[in-house]
Design an enzyme around this catalytic site. Structure first.
Site, PDB file in Angstrom:
ATOM      1  N   CYS A 150       0.628  -1.291  -0.069  1.00  0.00           N
ATOM      2  CA  CYS A 150       0.013  -0.074  -0.078  1.00  0.00           C
ATOM      3  C   CYS A 150       0.737   1.316   0.013  1.00  0.00           C
ATOM      4  O   CYS A 150       2.048   1.244   0.113  1.00  0.00           O
ATOM      5  CB  CYS A 150      -0.919  -0.127   1.286  1.00  0.00           C
ATOM      6  SG  CYS A 150      -1.490  -1.545   1.797  1.00  0.00           S
ATOM      7  N   ASN A 381       1.779  -0.532   5.605  1.00  0.00           N
ATOM      8  CA  ASN A 381       2.022  -0.688   4.345  1.00  0.00           C
ATOM      9  C   ASN A 381       3.036  -1.980   4.317  1.00  0.00           C
ATOM     10  O   ASN A 381       4.040  -1.956   4.692  1.00  0.00           O
ATOM     11  CB  ASN A 381       2.535   0.509   3.841  1.00  0.00           C
ATOM     12  CG  ASN A 381       3.317   0.215   2.350  1.00  0.00           C
ATOM     13  OD1 ASN A 381       3.215  -0.619   1.873  1.00  0.00           O
ATOM     14  ND2 ASN A 381       4.104   1.273   2.158  1.00  0.00           N
ATOM     15  N   GLY A 382       2.768  -3.077   3.755  1.00  0.00           N
ATOM     16  CA  GLY A 382       3.647  -4.101   4.008  1.00  0.00           C
ATOM     17  C   GLY A 382       2.857  -5.380   3.982  1.00  0.00           C
ATOM     18  O   GLY A 382       1.650  -5.508   3.510  1.00  0.00           O
ATOM     19  N   MET A 649      20.357 -30.030 -11.546  1.00  0.00           N
ATOM     20  CA  MET A 649      19.457 -30.436 -12.333  1.00  0.00           C
ATOM     21  C   MET A 649      18.169 -30.352 -11.973  1.00  0.00           C
ATOM     22  O   MET A 649      17.260 -30.160 -12.756  1.00  0.00           O
ATOM     23  CB  MET A 649      19.778 -31.812 -12.817  1.00  0.00           C
ATOM     24  CG  MET A 649      20.810 -31.951 -13.850  1.00  0.00           C
ATOM     25  SD  MET A 649      20.787 -30.773 -15.230  1.00  0.00           S
ATOM     26  CE  MET A 649      19.434 -31.054 -15.986  1.00  0.00           C
ATOM     27  N   GLU A1069      19.824 -15.454 -17.071  1.00  0.00           N
ATOM     28  CA  GLU A1069      20.209 -14.394 -16.580  1.00  0.00           C
ATOM     29  C   GLU A1069      21.672 -13.882 -16.828  1.00  0.00           C
ATOM     30  O   GLU A1069      22.470 -13.066 -15.941  1.00  0.00           O
ATOM     31  CB  GLU A1069      19.983 -14.137 -15.053  1.00  0.00           C
ATOM     32  CG  GLU A1069      20.588 -15.370 -14.072  1.00  0.00           C
ATOM     33  CD  GLU A1069      20.598 -15.105 -12.679  1.00  0.00           C
ATOM     34  OE1 GLU A1069      20.605 -13.960 -12.194  1.00  0.00           O
ATOM     35  OE2 GLU A1069      20.195 -16.107 -12.005  1.00  0.00           O
ATOM     36  N   LYS A1137      14.995 -23.457  -6.975  1.00  0.00           N
ATOM     37  CA  LYS A1137      15.319 -22.875  -5.575  1.00  0.00           C
ATOM     38  C   LYS A1137      14.443 -21.618  -5.364  1.00  0.00           C
ATOM     39  O   LYS A1137      15.259 -20.554  -5.413  1.00  0.00           O
ATOM     40  CB  LYS A1137      16.838 -22.634  -5.418  1.00  0.00           C
ATOM     41  CG  LYS A1137      17.317 -21.968  -6.936  1.00  0.00           C
ATOM     42  CD  LYS A1137      18.863 -21.696  -6.660  1.00  0.00           C
ATOM     43  CE  LYS A1137      19.424 -21.417  -8.080  1.00  0.00           C
ATOM     44  NZ  LYS A1137      20.943 -21.377  -8.263  1.00  0.00           N
ATOM     45  N   CYS A1302      23.009 -33.599 -23.707  1.00  0.00           N
ATOM     46  CA  CYS A1302      23.072 -33.773 -22.261  1.00  0.00           C
ATOM     47  C   CYS A1302      22.846 -35.326 -22.012  1.00  0.00           C
ATOM     48  O   CYS A1302      21.950 -35.822 -22.416  1.00  0.00           O
ATOM     49  CB  CYS A1302      22.092 -32.819 -21.403  1.00  0.00           C
ATOM     50  SG  CYS A1302      21.821 -33.352 -20.078  1.00  0.00           S
ATOM     51  N   CYS A1308      26.546 -30.481 -13.602  1.00  0.00           N
ATOM     52  CA  CYS A1308      26.852 -29.056 -13.979  1.00  0.00           C
ATOM     53  C   CYS A1308      27.524 -28.353 -13.219  1.00  0.00           C
ATOM     54  O   CYS A1308      28.129 -27.336 -13.648  1.00  0.00           O
ATOM     55  CB  CYS A1308      25.324 -28.644 -14.283  1.00  0.00           C
ATOM     56  SG  CYS A1308      24.113 -29.491 -14.939  1.00  0.00           S
ATOM     57  N   CYS A1313      31.307 -30.968 -17.050  1.00  0.00           N
ATOM     58  CA  CYS A1313      30.126 -31.867 -17.920  1.00  0.00           C
ATOM     59  C   CYS A1313      31.055 -32.638 -19.009  1.00  0.00           C
ATOM     60  O   CYS A1313      31.584 -32.060 -20.023  1.00  0.00           O
ATOM     61  CB  CYS A1313      29.324 -30.769 -18.450  1.00  0.00           C
ATOM     62  SG  CYS A1313      28.209 -31.516 -19.839  1.00  0.00           S
TER      63      CYS A1313
END
Length: 1687
Positions: A150, A381-382, A649, A1069, A1137, A1302, A1308, A1313
């Site tokens: 909020c 607010n939260g 994996m 990413e 994760k 793979c 990994c 690999c």
């Protein structure tokens, strides 16, 4: 008033669809009619779109795509003129004001549509569906269905002068918060807004006199603001109950006043739920003191709530307030109509000395009137993350809370919590209870929301009494933990405080005329020439809530983490943080009580020899369910390395309930995690706010203060060794009682477990009643017996915990588990989450000792193959790893304190039945049912018998739960599956693919969808009639795998394959190499010199990823990267994760990877958990806005992970203007992640997708977004299942890697690999076997499989089955463990979207509406400068509705010239208040100057150029002492320079990789995660400077010698500026700062340079130690090195 002087109208019309230049001059765009301005916005929307103006989705779809809709916007011009006149009356009359104002009004009008904000809109040419009723609300678990974030603030007159102006100003400020709130699908029902003021007695006396009641006696009159049932008959019944309750209490009801309201402006949904709103006036005769009167009214309200509970209308009655001091006006209204809805608020005689205002953004779009805020004491607010535990503990307290002020009436005021109310309402009721029991509001909030006082350099030294206060209450009240800005008032004081993490912005001001303002955003005032800016009811509030003459501001600050400000209205005093706290802390001798009664458990040495022989250890391990993997990969690994083991994996084994193998009870629980509504915390870099301390012993009566309450034992950690447990058992004050946890099966299994649990609970009950303050539940036994198996310890702890709560005894004792059944971090978290305060894992410690003493370990250490550790060290390492793991688990839910996590039940359950849940895990979500107690007993027994069977091997069995092994647990990605797939795609053989399909069809039940099958009442149709594979594959996407986690070869092969098909690959990413963005034209024989490492190429191939990911690390995110995307994905969470950041081991950061990520080779990269600029729903909406700004052609997707409550989150994301929502299952893959995260967080996508799809439909939001799903997809069957459950697009991760080569070696994370798929080592990458064609073949086979199923079921296209759950039914299949699974939730339906999936997928990109950047780009001079690389100078006024300004201009430059190719110059000066994200993604050649101030995210992602922020001249405050830019500025910057004359907020220059900055002060976490660049701070900084800083340099001025304790010394070293090159760098940056900003602070430093230079510290990470700037030894340099450094 003439209208011809308005700015050229084209600027109002520039949308993504139509550049301004193409607009014909409109004939009559603007016309006025009786003080109302009418504007026709023609052609803003070309195609049917899912959101426009008021319509929501239900009308727009009827617009034929050939016609343009016409939107009439109606703006109340009277208000505009009033504002102009008010402003003009203070200066010379000036018609310019309207010229300034109109573009703003219109811009904000349409911009706001991006937030789903309703205006007075009428959409012509569209059918009205007014009669369509709203859909019912998603029936989610009560707590997760009520979330919100909020905007809040207060205004207070220090002279305690009541005026109507305070009320008006609060309403104006509130209207400026519209973007902080959300709206329903009707775009007109607000999520809630409200106002708390003192009681307007003049107004009420007028009414009373008209009614013949006579004036009220102010001291003895209470006023109730009541929401009553809508139905007249029920309303009368409710009033009768209220009247009778008052009379029974001896109060006289003076009268009822219907509150005058204007219903015409209430939205459709809000009107349906609108209560009858009345005020009740009562006279209290028997009390004289205000506190007693308030207490009497509180008791009355509680009695009324109790009396109405059993009535049918009980939940329709609600008191907004019942007080002698304050009153609350609130409702399910948009903030800008609150003052119009309640006519009282418009009355000149409504006066108050203060006002608290609040605007709610509920993530669930089914808000209710009572949930609007302020509450009775607080405006919040939260989000409170620990709410379930807080409610449990409040319920437990009910029996022990007593205080003389209640005169024995405590029973009448229970209960103190309500699980069906929101977290804010429950926090409010806890604070109210403390306050009515005699505490001040400030003290109540210090108890409930304590700051992070441990290791706080200032508090510990200067204010030890405050630390004593917190220590005293720590063991009595668990913190209500989570991001929170809290405003409070009891009518006599008004104040605000911030949570310990400071994850909500809050600024405050005091003016010369004695008014204090606090707001979740910054104010803005005068621009120039003595004129005040207009008060805009539309303006963005981050800066610009109210007009304010800067020369009148005498104090300006921000609330930092854990800080408080309080205004005493009676004395007119303003108390800042430490003054408030010191006053509260000195009210009692807390230090003395703590020192005399609170005792710490002294650490005891670990045992140095094993207690059992090897055979005994083995027998215990077998009996309690250990496998050899658990011992080797988890316990021994933690003992050796002191950290949790990393794996990769993802989790591809069946859920415990559908597995054929026995599992420990913990495996049925998944950890919950924060996404969108609240942020995760960063335990690695921001651990200073976290603590694992826990208090053991009786928790006293919190309403009574005294020394006895402090009589507890404090543990520094919940992990106990045997000696420490022994110490606790010897503590006479605790009177410990050991309760054995074994059940007897001699008379058969049926009922045996339940019977024993009941006995255990009775024994616990008796022990506590006899005075025991410590219950130790123990499964330790000298000799295990075959007929007495151990109860699963989690079941025992949960049962005793719940039993004691229900019997009101839980506060009297703590529970400790002494158990063999606990070795992983997840096990500890479960035990603590369900009530244990501490755990002694005796068998895990014994296993550590056995490992250290084994010949194998001794030899490995002797030969140097393993670091040498002593037997004590091994156990210490293990405990340390558990503690770090616990911090990580707490942090992923945004919880800082273990004491708040204890009993908070932050888990969801997959596979336990109601009987088990209600007994031991009451309140947890278990949506698919599952095992009964008897079935659980059998599973326990199947482990137990192994310890006594002659056949059992003499070593531990390997169950294969982590690594695949023949004969072990089934893994979805197994060697046979990958071999079959390789054969099919490499040979392009249909028969081989059908063998692969057959393998999948014959597998054991592995995922929830395996329990379902297709059914159809249609006849099959010929395959030729089904939509072609080429159309189906366009719905396919690959997972977000970063270049770095996987090799360049794999990444590029996948992208090329997806581009050939017309599907979408995802960059992950790690950024992307620009060389990949153009089609190949140089291919010969399958090889291209452009991408020489790939084979099987064709001319025309493109290696670009259509979806480019923006994650919290911002690696590789530059303006060019963003402007070259088809879609931009915001990664909130990852299936493997969730709630954590990413990690790339240092050995995978090659020179190439480091170049793409703007980091240093060989240095490990960690992306933090997502909290820097996406820590709440409004901030996520802002990032979506930023991305739409920089690339208006790219759809923005938000990646979430399945968990209970995700439908609520998805609704919020849809309201935040995302185009795509991706739901990932828990079984997604990862390059590297802790094992416990892979195994124990997140839920199955089948449930997450169903919940999201259905909640979006119920809330009328499904048409706004494309739903994409991923997690363990392998075949056409998976695609069909996902489609039927509601998904439009389908993501393939691990299987796409398998198709390109793979072999599932699952290493990994090691960079080894064997086939070069997930390695950066050149020799391994050379082995990469894949070609793009393999993946193309795979996806075409999958699409053909989908076509076959569609034909069989009788459907022609995927559109026809999406969301049609009626074509699924449960499979007739027998599971090993239970027949009680219930999949009815997945099979249920709430209706279909109004559009087909294809229409949803083909809609235009959501627009930000007309924005200031469009006006800038439409300027002929700027257009010419960009096209022809010229220099241009411009001055522009800026307002708060102008967010992400310069982002779109930067995108246009980057698209044309790349990140550094533009040779022109755009010099733009802005004057005024900048909204969020000013100058985001700036490119070289853009020089931006702001005269005024700005909000959060200034310079976010900037890649070049220059940004200067400086205040207006002649301010009433000292610029270097004032906060002029907000939080998280320069986040993820990759270049450029920024100079700020004034201070910045928290998290300045987080993840800065190349930018240079000068600023005059910052908040906490400055330079966090920096990887390059240079930051100069000419003033004070907050705590935790340079946490995670691996590159770049920082120079910080330390005038009072306070910096050293604030620096996080984990990585950087701190030195004086000794290198001459460093001194030059520092001086030249300060010189540039003075020249550009006129900084008086900077010029003072330069004037006295020799005196100031020794006061600067230089922070140097290891990667910079040998640079000339940091190293005085660096004498000779060649040119290349210098250039390298300056780059």
């Amino acid at each position: 008033m003439s209208l011809h002087s308005f700015s050229p109208t084209s600027q109002f019309f520039h949308s993504n669809a139509f550049p301004a230049a193409q607009f014909p001059p409109p004939t009559s765009v603007l016309a006025t009619n009786k003080g109302i301005l009418l504007a026709d916005f023609v052609g803003l929307y070309r195609k049917p779109r899912p959101r426009v103006g008021v319509s929501g989705n239900r009308r727009v779809h009827k617009l034929s795509s050939g016609k343009f809709g016409t939107i009439n916007a109606v703006i109340g011009l009277g208000r505009v003129q009033e504002a102009a006149e008010r402003s003009s009356s203070r200066s010379d009359s000036n018609p310019e004001h309207l010229e300034i104002l109109l573009p703003i009004l219109i811009r904000s009008l349409i911009c706001s549509e991006q937030y789903g904000i309703g205006w007075f809109l009428n959409v012509n040419g569209l059918d009205s569906d007014e009669d369509e009723g709203p859909n019912s609300v998603a029936n989610l678990d009560d707590i997760i269905s009520e979330r919100g974030a909020c905007g809040v603030g207060f205004i207070a007159n220090l002279d305690n002068k009541a005026s109507h102006k305070v009320v008006q100003d609060a309403l104006t400020a509130l209207s400026c918060m519209e973007h902080r709130g959300g709206c329903g699908a009707d775009n007109d029902s607000g999520d809630g807004s409200g106002l708390m003021t003192s009681i307007p007695w003049d107004l009420f006396n007028n009414w009373a006199e008209e009614q013949g009641i006579g004036s009220f006696d102010r001291l003895h009159t209470g006023v109730g603001m009541v929401f009553l049932p809508q139905d007249d008959f029920l309303m009368k019944e409710a009033k009768t109950v209220i009247d009778n309750s008052f009379k029974q209490e001896g109060l006289e009801v003076l009268g009822w006043r219907p509150v005058p309201v204007d219903i015409s402006i209430v939205g459709y949904y809000a009107k349906q739920a609108m209560p009858n709103i009345q005020q009740v006036f009562v006279r209290i005769v028997k009390e004289e003191n205000t506190d007693d009167i308030e207490r009497e009214l509180y008791i009355c309200r509680k009695l009324i709530e109790r009396a109405s509970k059993s009535e049918t209308w009980g939940n329709e009655l609600y008191f907004c307030s019942l007080s002698n001091q304050t009153i609350v006006y609130k409702g399910m209204l948009r903030s800008e109509v609150l003052g119009k809805f309640y006519l009282d608020l418009q009355s000149d005689i409504y006066k108050s000395p203060f006002a608290i205002y609040h605007r709610r953004y509920s993530t669930n779009t089914s808000p209710r009137w009572p949930l609007a805020q302020p509450m009775r004491l607080l405006g919040h607010n939260g989000e409170i993350n620990t709410i379930q535990g807080n409610l449990n503990w409040m319920q437990s307290r009910e029996a022990s809370l007593k205080s003389p002020v209640w005169r024995g009436r405590e029973n009448e005021i229970r209960p103190f919590g309500n699980p069906k109310a929101s977290d804010s309402a429950n926090l409010d009721s806890a604070a109210e209870l403390l306050q009515r029991s005699g505490r001040s509001a400030e003290e109540a909030l210090m108890i409930l929301v304590p700051e992070a006082y441990k290791n706080h350099p200032t508090l510990m030294i200067k204010y030890p009494e405050v630390v004593d206060f917190y220590n005293y209450y720590k063991g009595q009240m668990e913190a209500w933990d989570g991001p929170a800005l809290l405003l409070f008032s009891d009518g006599k004081t008004v104040g605000a405080c911030l949570d310990r993490n400071g994850l909500r912005p809050a600024r405050y001001w005091r003016t010369i005329d004695n008014v204090v303002y606090v707001a979740s955003e910054a104010f803005r005032g005068r621009v120039s020439g003595g004129k005040l800016e207009l008060r805009l009811a539309f303006s963005d509030i981050r800066v610009g809530v109210l007009p304010m003459d800067e020369s009148k501001v005498v104090m300006k600050g921000r609330l930092g983490p854990g800080m408080m400000i309080s205004v005493d209205l009676t004395s007119g005093q303003v108390y800042e943080n430490t003054e408030v706290k010191k006053r509260v802390a000195l009210s009692n001798p807390y230090g003395k009580w703590v020192n005399e009664n609170l005792r710490s458990l002294k650490p005891v040495n670990f045992l140095s020899a094993t207690v059992m022989d090897n055979e005994g250890i083995l027998r215990n391990q077998q009996a309690y369910g250990y496998s050899s993997e658990d011992v080797q990969m988890i316990i021994e690994s933690m003992a050796a390395q002191a950290k949790e083991p990393t794996f990769c994996m993802g989790d591809d084994i069946p859920l415990a309930a559908i597995s054929q193998r026995p599992h420990m009870l913990y495996d049925y629980f998944k950890q919950r995690f924060a996404q969108v509504t609240n942020p995760a915390i960063d335990p690695l870099r921001e651990g200073l706010v976290m603590s694992l301390e826990v208090n053991i012993g009786k928790r006293g009566n919190i309403l009574e203060v005294g020394p006895d309450n402090a009589s507890q034992v404090i543990l520094s950690s919940p992990v106990l060794n045997e000696g420490e447990l022994e110490s606790l058992l010897k503590d006479p004050r605790l009177k410990p009682q050991v309760l054995p946890t074994f059940f007897d099966i001699r008379k058969g299994i049926e009922g045996s477990l339940e019977k024993r649990l009941n006995k255990l609970c009775e024994a616990a009950d008796e022990a506590v009643r006899n005075g025991s303050q410590l219950l130790v539940l123990s499964d330790r036994s000298d000799e295990l017996e075959p007929t007495r198996p151990g109860i699963p310890i989690l079941l025992a702890v949960g049962s005793v915990h719940q039993h004691l709560i229900q019997n009101g005894l839980r506060m009297s004792a703590s529970i400790v588990a002494d158990t063999a059944q606990c070795f992983s971090t997840h096990h500890f978290a479960c035990l603590i989450g369900y009530g244990a305060s501490a755990v002694c894992p005796y068998l895990a410690l014994e296993t550590c000792r056995q490992w250290r003493l084994s010949n194998k370990t001794v030899n490995l250490m002797r030969n140097g193959k393993m670091p040498t550790v002593t037997i004590e060290q091994a156990q210490k390492n293990y405990c340390k790893a558990v503690q770090s793991g616990l911090l990580k688990i707490l942090s992923k839910m945004g919880i800082s304190l273990l004491s708040s996590y204890c009993g908070a039940q932050i888990f969801e359950i997959y596979g336990l039945g109601k009987e088990v849940v209600n007994l031991a895990f009451c309140g947890s979500v278990s949506s698919i049912g599952g095992l009964t107690l008897d079935e659980l007993a059998r599973e326990t027994l199947s482990f137990w018998v192994k310890a006594f069977s002659e056949d059992t091997a003499k070593r531990l069995e390997n169950f294969g739960f982590i690594q695949f092994r023949p004969g072990g647990e089934y893994h979805g990605n197994n060697p046979e599956m990958s071999k079959l797939l390789h054969k099919a795609v490499r040979e392009k053989s249909e028969s081989a693919f059908s063998v692969y399909q057959q393998h999948l069809a014959n597998r054991p039940v592995n995922v929830l969808r395996d329990l379902l099958e297709f059914k159809s009442d249609r006849s099959p149709i010929p395959l030729g009639k089904v939509e072609p594979a080429s159309s189906i594959v366009q719905r396919f996407c690959t997972g977000g795998m970063s270049l770095g986690a996987i090799s360049r070869e794999t990444h590029e092969a996948i992208s090329i394959a997806m581009n050939r098909l017309g599907g979408k690959s995802n960059s992950g990413e790690g950024g992307e190499d620009p060389i990949r963005w153009n089609p190949l034209t140089d291919v010969v024989d399958g090889y291209s010199p452009t991408l020489p490492h790939l084979k099987g190429l064709q001319n025309g191939d493109t290696a670009t990823s259509a979806i480019k990911q923006v994650a919290s690390g911002r690696f590789g995110v530059t303006p060019t990267f963003l402007s070259n995307a088809d879609q931009l994905e915001i990664k909130i969470a990852q299936g493997a994760k969730p709630g954590e950041g990413g990690q790339l081991p240092g050995k995978k950061v090659s020179a190439y990877i480091a170049r793409l990520r703007n980091s240093k080779p060989g240095v490990p990269l960690i992306s933090p958990p997502p909290h820097h600029d996406i820590y709440s729903i409004e901030d996520l909406a802002q990032l979506i806005f930023d991305l739409h700004q920089v690339n208006p052609k790219a759809k923005v997707s938000v990646k979430l992970v399945a968990e209970a409550g995700i439908g609520t989150v998805a609704s919020g994301v849809a309201k935040g203007n995302a185009d795509v929502i991706q739901i990932s299952g828990h079984d997604g893959g990862t390059g590297a992640s802790p094992i416990s995260s892979i195994k124990h967080a997140g839920g199955p996508w089948e449930l997450g997708l169903t919940e999201s799809h259905q909640t979006l439909i119920k809330n009328g939001l499904r048409e706004r977004v494309i739903l994409r799903v991923d997690g363990g997809f392998k075949s056409g069957v998976d695609v069909m299942m996902a489609a039927i459950m509601g998904a439009d697009e389908y993501g393939f991760g691990s299987v796409a890697m398998i198709a390109t080569g793979c072999v599932m070696a699952r290493i990994c994370h090691t960079n080894n690999c064997p086939v070069g798929v997930a390695s950066q080592r050149e020799e391994l990458r050379a082995r990469f076997p894949g070609v793009p064609g393999d993946l193309v073949n795979y996806f075409l086979y999958v699409a053909e499989e989908v076509r076959g199923i569609l034909a069989q079921l009788g459907f022609e296209k995927l559109d026809d089955v999406i969301g049609r759950t009626d074509i699924l039914r449960p499979r007739d299949i027998s599971l090993v463990k239970t027949q009680h699974l219930d999949l009815s939730y997945i099979l249920s339906t709430v209706g279909m979207p109004k559009w087909s999936s294809t229409e949803i997928r083909n809609q235009d990109v959501h627009s930000n509406g007309p924005v200031l950047d469009d006006t800038i780009l439409a300027d002929p001079e700027i257009y010419d400068a960009i096209e022809n690389e010229k220099v241009v100078n411009k001055s522009i006024k800026i307002y708060n509705v102008d967010r992400a300004v310069c982002g779109r201009v930067a995108g246009a430059v980057a698209k044309k010239y790349g990140d550094s190719g533009f040779a022109g110059q755009l010099n733009i000066t802005f004057t005024g208040s900048a909204g969020q994200s000013l100058a985001c993604f700036l490119t070289p050649g853009m020089n931006i100057r702001l005269i005024g101030e700005a909000n959060d995210y200034v310079g976010k992602g900037m890649a070049g150029g220059e940004l200067i922020v400086t205040p207006v001249e002649d301010t009433g405050f000292v610029p270097e002492d004032a906060t002029i830019v907000g939080n998280t500025c320069l986040y993820g910057a990759t270049g450029g320079q920024i100079f700020v004359r004034g201070k910045a907020g928290e998290r300045f220059a987080v993840r800065n990789s190349l930018a240079q900055a000068v600023v005059e002060g910052t908040g906490d976490h400055c330079c966090e995660y920096m990887t390059g660049g240079c930051v100069v701070v000419l003033g004070k900084v907050g705590r935790n400077v340079a946490a995670g800083m691996t590159g770049g340099l920082a120079y910080i001025l330390d005038e009072d010698d306070t910096l050293i304790p604030k620096v996080n010394k984990e990585i950087v070293k701190i030195q004086r500026v000794i290198a001459p090159v460093g001194q030059m760098q520092l001086k030249s940056l300060i010189e540039a700062h003075v020249e550009k900003t006129g900084s008086s602070k900077g010029s003072g430093i330069l004037k006295d340079w020799d005196a100031y230079l020794p006061l600067f510290w230089q922070l140097v990470p290891p990667s910079e130690e040998d640079t000339p700037e940091a190293s005085p030894e660096f004498e000779t340099t060649d040119a290349s090195q210098v250039t390298l450094q300056s780059a």
